[in-house]
Scaffold this active site. Sequence first.
Site, PDB file in Angstrom:
ATOM      1  N   ASP A   1      79.910  37.479   9.729  1.00 43.79           N
ATOM      2  CA  ASP A   1      80.083  37.133   8.292  1.00 43.79           C
ATOM      3  C   ASP A   1      81.242  36.338   8.334  1.00 43.79           C
ATOM      4  O   ASP A   1      82.413  36.493   8.563  1.00 43.79           O
ATOM      5  CB  ASP A   1      80.460  38.413   7.718  1.00 43.79           C
ATOM      6  CG  ASP A   1      80.512  37.966   5.869  1.00 43.79           C
ATOM      7  OD1 ASP A   1      80.550  36.955   5.526  1.00 43.79           O
ATOM      8  OD2 ASP A   1      80.555  38.764   5.313  1.00 43.79           O
TER       9      ASP A   1
ATOM     10  N   SER B   1      78.042  37.282  -4.570  1.00 52.43           N
ATOM     11  CA  SER B   1      78.749  38.115  -3.948  1.00 52.43           C
ATOM     12  C   SER B   1      80.368  37.694  -3.623  1.00 52.43           C
ATOM     13  O   SER B   1      81.200  38.710  -3.378  1.00 52.43           O
ATOM     14  CB  SER B   1      78.274  38.354  -2.400  1.00 52.43           C
ATOM     15  OG  SER B   1      78.113  36.964  -1.608  1.00 52.43           O
TER      16      SER B   1
ATOM     17  N   HIS C   1      82.304  35.697   3.368  1.00 55.91           N
ATOM     18  CA  HIS C   1      82.878  36.456   2.594  1.00 55.91           C
ATOM     19  C   HIS C   1      84.431  36.801   3.357  1.00 55.91           C
ATOM     20  O   HIS C   1      84.563  36.346   4.662  1.00 55.91           O
ATOM     21  CB  HIS C   1      82.346  37.971   2.413  1.00 55.91           C
ATOM     22  CG  HIS C   1      81.003  37.800   1.905  1.00 55.91           C
ATOM     23  ND1 HIS C   1      80.033  37.834   2.572  1.00 55.91           N
ATOM     24  CD2 HIS C   1      80.646  37.745   0.535  1.00 55.91           C
ATOM     25  CE1 HIS C   1      78.794  37.557   1.695  1.00 55.91           C
ATOM     26  NE2 HIS C   1      79.263  37.615   0.575  1.00 55.91           N
TER      27      HIS C   1
END
Length: 426
Positions: free
Chosen positions: A396, A150, A399
Amino acid sequence: MRGANSIKDQSLTKKLLPCTLHILLLIPLLPIVLLSFYFYSLSLAPSPPTKLSPSAVHSCFCNIADKDYVSDTPCDYFNGRWVRDKRGPLYNGTSCSTIKESQNCIINGRHDTSYLYWRWKPSQCHLLRFDPNTFLQLITNKHVAFIGDSLARNQIESLLCLLATASALKRVHHKGSRRWHFAAHNASLSLYWSPFLVQGVQRSSTGPLHNILHLDRVNEKWARDVDQMDLIVLSVGNWFLVPSVYYEGGKVLGCLNCDGLEYTDIGFYGPLRKALRTTLNSIIEKKVGKGNGIGVIVRTFSPSHFEGDWDKEGTCSKSRPYRKGEMKLGEVDEEMRRIEMEEVEKAKAKAKQLGGFSLEALDVTKLSWLRPDGHPGAYMNHFPFANGISKRVQNDCVHWCLPGPIDSWNEILVEMMKPRVKNPTF
């Protein structure tokens, strides 16, 4: 006394009179002098970017045995610091349509925008602001493939946003990847989802409780298209931190955090090394072995910044970058980076005599570690605090917000792709 003063005055007058006359004579010339300085300053202004001809557009991806370099002192883009930049990013959350919703931090309600006004500054050289036209010229008639996890998706979405400021892009159908085409340059960017690089099955609530990895088998999902690729950007690391069972030669080699299974826990450093080595060897054999040149970039491990466990309400609440030396890189992050850098060098040595293969490391580990403020955090969700602060908000801290620090990865990427040597393979 008056006589003495009079003599002094006359002497002073004689000294000042010539200077005064010179000044009076120069006054009519003053407009001409000022105009000369004005036009001279214009001549010093930077020229617009020179359009690269197709014959001049090539990259540093070359036969690594070729020593005929344009520059003998390449820039170390990975040693530096983050500095304030009032200009901000080239795009925003509304001007770019390809941003994943969970990384569109401003649209999701993040009020603190200070993280947008920092740029990476190498210590001993200058990193140019991203120029989408230069990148598009470099990939004219080329296919650039991002392969991995990702974070690979995060980076290519940043790149698409940067390029969309200069050229229209179109999503095209392709079995096995997400692909975008820039018709004006006959250039394609693609994303292959392959979080282990090698063949594997991800753990899930409906499937295996552990990842299953075959460390000696390349993932055919992307490998079957290698002949169509001119540049590959590899991204791997985070999924190797998850409980897994490793196979080699069809037999169980060991596992990671495999409670309830009668296998030896061998950690994840060795499996990460084997997976990356299998991947690079496969590219060399499939592409270079057939006499076709290719460029490969290994993007090193991108650290996370959880304050606490990621699955137990861990957060990332920092509002500014770390200063260099303020916070030491974690042992796991450092070791994963070291493994990736070592495998890059080993693959270079193996391919050296074959020619037509170049390999570089996009070493983002340390510069990314300095940006704990650049993750979505709670703003991976749309207005997470609209109804007050709940007991548990998912964060998160892996990311990166778009726009955000990850845009600097692509600023370095384009510099790595610029012409550096003669007889390019990319």
